[in-house]
Design an enzyme around this catalytic site. Structure first.
Site, short mmCIF file in Angstrom:
data_model
loop_
_atom_site.label_atom_id
_atom_site.label_comp_id
_atom_site.label_asym_id
_atom_site.label_seq_id
_atom_site.Cartn_x
_atom_site.Cartn_y
_atom_site.Cartn_z
N ASN A 155 73.41 -24.00 5.64
CA ASN A 155 73.70 -22.87 4.75
C ASN A 155 73.12 -21.54 5.23
OD1 ASN A 155 71.12 -23.78 4.14
ND2 ASN A 155 71.30 -23.38 1.95
N GLU A 251 60.90 -27.74 4.27
CA GLU A 251 61.54 -26.96 3.20
C GLU A 251 62.74 -27.78 2.77
OE1 GLU A 251 62.53 -23.31 5.22
OE2 GLU A 251 60.66 -22.38 4.58
N CYS A 285 69.36 -23.32 -1.45
CA CYS A 285 68.23 -24.09 -2.00
C CYS A 285 67.70 -23.37 -3.24
CB CYS A 285 67.13 -24.25 -0.96
SG CYS A 285 66.49 -22.71 -0.35
P1 NAP Z 1 70.79 -31.94 5.76
O1 NAP Z 1 72.02 -32.76 5.67
O2 NAP Z 1 69.50 -32.56 5.39
O3 NAP Z 1 70.73 -31.42 7.27
C1 NAP Z 1 69.72 -30.53 7.69
C2 NAP Z 1 69.54 -30.66 9.19
O4 NAP Z 1 69.03 -31.95 9.49
C3 NAP Z 1 70.83 -30.52 10.00
O5 NAP Z 1 70.52 -29.89 11.21
C4 NAP Z 1 71.22 -31.96 10.22
O6 NAP Z 1 72.04 -32.14 11.34
C5 NAP Z 1 69.85 -32.57 10.45
N1 NAP Z 1 69.77 -34.01 10.27
C6 NAP Z 1 70.50 -34.82 9.46
N2 NAP Z 1 70.08 -36.11 9.59
C7 NAP Z 1 69.07 -36.10 10.49
C8 NAP Z 1 68.24 -37.11 11.06
N3 NAP Z 1 68.35 -38.39 10.72
N4 NAP Z 1 67.32 -36.75 11.97
C9 NAP Z 1 67.17 -35.46 12.34
N5 NAP Z 1 67.94 -34.46 11.86
C10 NAP Z 1 68.87 -34.78 10.93
O7 NAP Z 1 70.92 -30.60 4.88
P2 NAP Z 1 72.11 -29.56 4.83
O8 NAP Z 1 73.26 -30.17 4.11
O9 NAP Z 1 72.34 -28.95 6.18
O10 NAP Z 1 71.45 -28.41 3.92
C11 NAP Z 1 71.47 -28.46 2.54
C12 NAP Z 1 70.12 -28.92 2.00
O11 NAP Z 1 69.09 -28.12 2.53
C13 NAP Z 1 70.02 -28.75 0.48
O12 NAP Z 1 69.37 -29.85 -0.07
C14 NAP Z 1 69.18 -27.49 0.32
O13 NAP Z 1 68.50 -27.39 -0.90
C15 NAP Z 1 68.25 -27.62 1.49
N6 NAP Z 1 67.71 -26.33 1.86
C16 NAP Z 1 66.39 -26.06 1.57
C17 NAP Z 1 65.86 -24.81 1.84
C18 NAP Z 1 64.42 -24.49 1.53
O14 NAP Z 1 63.94 -23.50 2.03
N7 NAP Z 1 63.72 -25.28 0.74
C19 NAP Z 1 66.66 -23.82 2.41
C20 NAP Z 1 68.00 -24.13 2.69
C21 NAP Z 1 68.51 -25.38 2.42
P3 NAP Z 1 73.64 -32.30 11.19
O15 NAP Z 1 74.15 -30.98 10.74
O16 NAP Z 1 74.11 -32.64 12.52
O17 NAP Z 1 73.86 -33.38 10.16
#
Ligand code: NAP
Length: 466
Positions: A155, A251, A285
């Site tokens: 995002n 995060e 988020c």
């Molecule tokens: P995600 O599915 O957890 O993916 C985040 C990152 O992790 C991506 O680069 C993803 O790669 C990678 N990833 C996935 N599985 C992995 C594994 N087994 N080992 C290592 N890396 C792995 O999250 P998203 O859908 O991109 O983002 C949305 C989430 O992020 C929401 O829950 C949101 O609340 C949270 N978020 C939190 C913050 C904060 O500051 N707290 C800010 C922004 C977003 P791929 O793309 O290749 O799957």
């Protein structure tokens, strides 16, 4: 649009597993492709960053800063082109994409100035009569850790990678960046400016690919000395499980509640909550993901929210499964008695904004992160009941309190268990000099500028004995 190769030790490499096609959320047509790395290539990236660390750690800060200054200049020249790419790749409105790119470059400038104020400490041994004045003096400095593994979400792929990469590199660490697959194309384009500005080979390696293939090899590599991750709680918990003793900056997900008290300025609360809930289609988020409204304001608030929500035009969601998940929570809530105030239109990854009211903790949408354009509204009567509902959430990123009573603001802010409480505004990560982070399922440790520099380094004492 061409393919983006991996960047390892200054070389552009084809992925051992070919390429991954990226579809633009706007039309679901293939927009570009990025290399798909193998386990061996991921391991090579870490080894190369570790080798580069042996030199980079001893480089002069002025040299590191000069590279950043050059990168900032060339990024500014191409900011509009990068914003257009980001707009297409992750389905963000142009103005939001522009804002993310500019904010990321601004953050680099902020870090440059933070570096100038970052300092160590001197300790004097003469608290002990054994060491008279000047006999024993401790110089406490911060030293880099080594290879930082940075993982960004889809995002904010640029902003949530630069807030890791910039402090890591400026404080003398090297980085392996694994960008979110959707967002990787623009990430490669963004970080090419660092190479152009003279960043030595291996100091920043970038590997895209399937997380199934390269995730664990990166997370468990013994040469990785810190993992800085932003993404879902599910993946964050996996990282907590597999990373053995390595410091973690996490995060994670959020469920930021907007509390509308009996003392709220309703016009302000409605404006902020609508913006907070629906911008970037709720895929933030810090989106306002639940409103809890005092019974005395509930009917009017719900009516006004529904009115404002119907006027909105949203961007598409990142993909169809993300939209399906929001619908799953919507159907669960309505089947358990939630009232439909604005019903969603759903087709593939296009989902119009929806509002349901009369929600309660029995419904999944009350405590689960919907990460999409659905605002649930619930009500409360007493502050005691409110605090119980808010702190019953597994998440703890931010919360907003809408009240014109300052005593009530402080009283409630003190009791709410989150990283940040906003008084009379929607949740927000910025401005970027503000520390930001969550508790519980929303992550750990507050990051910012100096705060992140401290978290990405360790203390070291040199004691001078005369
Ligand atoms: P995600 O599915 O957890 O993916 C985040 C990152 O992790 C991506 O680069 C993803 O790669 C990678 N990833 C996935 N599985 C992995 C594994 N087994 N080992 C290592 N890396 C792995 O999250 P998203 O859908 O991109 O983002 C949305 C989430 O992020 C929401 O829950 C949101 O609340 C949270 N978020 C939190 C913050 C904060 O500051 N707290 C800010 C922004 C977003 P791929 O793309 O290749 O799957």
């Amino acid at each position: 649009m061409e393919n983006q190769s991996l960047i390892i030790n200054g070389q552009n490499l084809e992925g051992d597993h070919g390429n991954i096609e990226i579809k633009s959320p706007w039309d679901l047509q293939t927009f570009a492709s990025v290399a798909s790395a193998s386990k061996v290539q991921a391991e090579n990236a870490v080894a190369s960053s570790d080798e580069a660390f042996q030199t980079w750690r001893y480089s002069n800060l002025s040299d590191r800063m000069e590279i950043f200054t050059k990168a900032i200049k060339s990024l500014r020249e191409e900011a509009e082109w990068l914003a257009q790419l980001l707009h297409k790749e992750i389905g963000k409105f142009e103005e939001d994409a522009r804002s993310e790119i500019n904010r990321s470059i601004d953050y680099m400038e902020l870090m440059l100035s933070a570096m100038k104020h970052w300092k160590g400490n001197v300790y004097y041994g003469d608290i002990d009569p054994k060491y008279p004045r000047n006999k024993k003096t401790g110089i406490y400095s911060r030293v880099p850790l080594g290879v930082v593994l940075a993982i960004s979400p889809f995002n904010y792929p640029i902003n949530l990678s630069i807030t890791k990469v910039a402090p890591a590199l400026l404080s003398g660490n090297t980085v392996v960046l694994k960008p979110s697959t959707q967002g990787a194309y623009t990430s490669y384009e963004f970080y090419k400016h660092f190479t152009k500005a003279g960043l030595p080979n291996g100091v920043l390696n970038i590997v895209s690919g399937s997380s199934k293939e390269i995730g664990d090899p990166l997370l468990t590599h013994p040469l990785v000395k810190l993992i800085a991750f932003t993404g879902s709680t599910e993946v964050g918990n996996h990282i907590r499980k597999v990373s053995l003793g390595v410091p973690l900056l996490l995060e994670l997900g959020g469920k930021d509640i907007g509390v509308v008290t009996e003392n709220a300025d309703l016009e302000l609360a409605v404006k902020e909550i609508v913006k907070g809930a629906f911008s970037y289609c709720g895929q933030r988020c810090t989106a306002q993901k639940l409103a809890l409204v005092h019974v005395s304001k509930y009917d009017e608030f719900t009516h006004r929210i529904a009115e404002e929500t119907q006027k909105l035009e949203l961007n598409p969601m990142i993909d169809e499964s993300a939209a399906d998940f929001v619908m799953e929570l919507y159907i669960d809530a309505t089947s358990k008695g939630a009232d439909v105030k604005v019903s969603p239109n759903h087709e593939s990854n296009k989902l119009s904004p929806a509002v349901v009211s009369n929600v309660n903790p029995e419904m999944r949408v009350f405590y689960e992160e919907q990460f999409g354009p659905l605002l649930p509204i619930g009500k409360y009567e007493t502050e005691e009941e409110l605090i119980k509902l808010v702190n019953g959430s597994p998440y703890g990123l931010q919360a907003s309190l809408y009240t014109s009573n300052i005593d009530q603001a402080f009283r409630l802010a003190d009791k709410i268990e989150v990283g940040t409480v906003q008084i009379n505004a929607k949740p927000d990560r910025g401005p970027d000099n503000f520390p930001f982070g969550g508790v519980k399922d929303s992550g750990q440790l507050m990051q910012g500028t100096i705060e992140t520099l401290d978290l990405m380094t360790r203390g070291k004492m040199v004691v001078v004995n005369t």
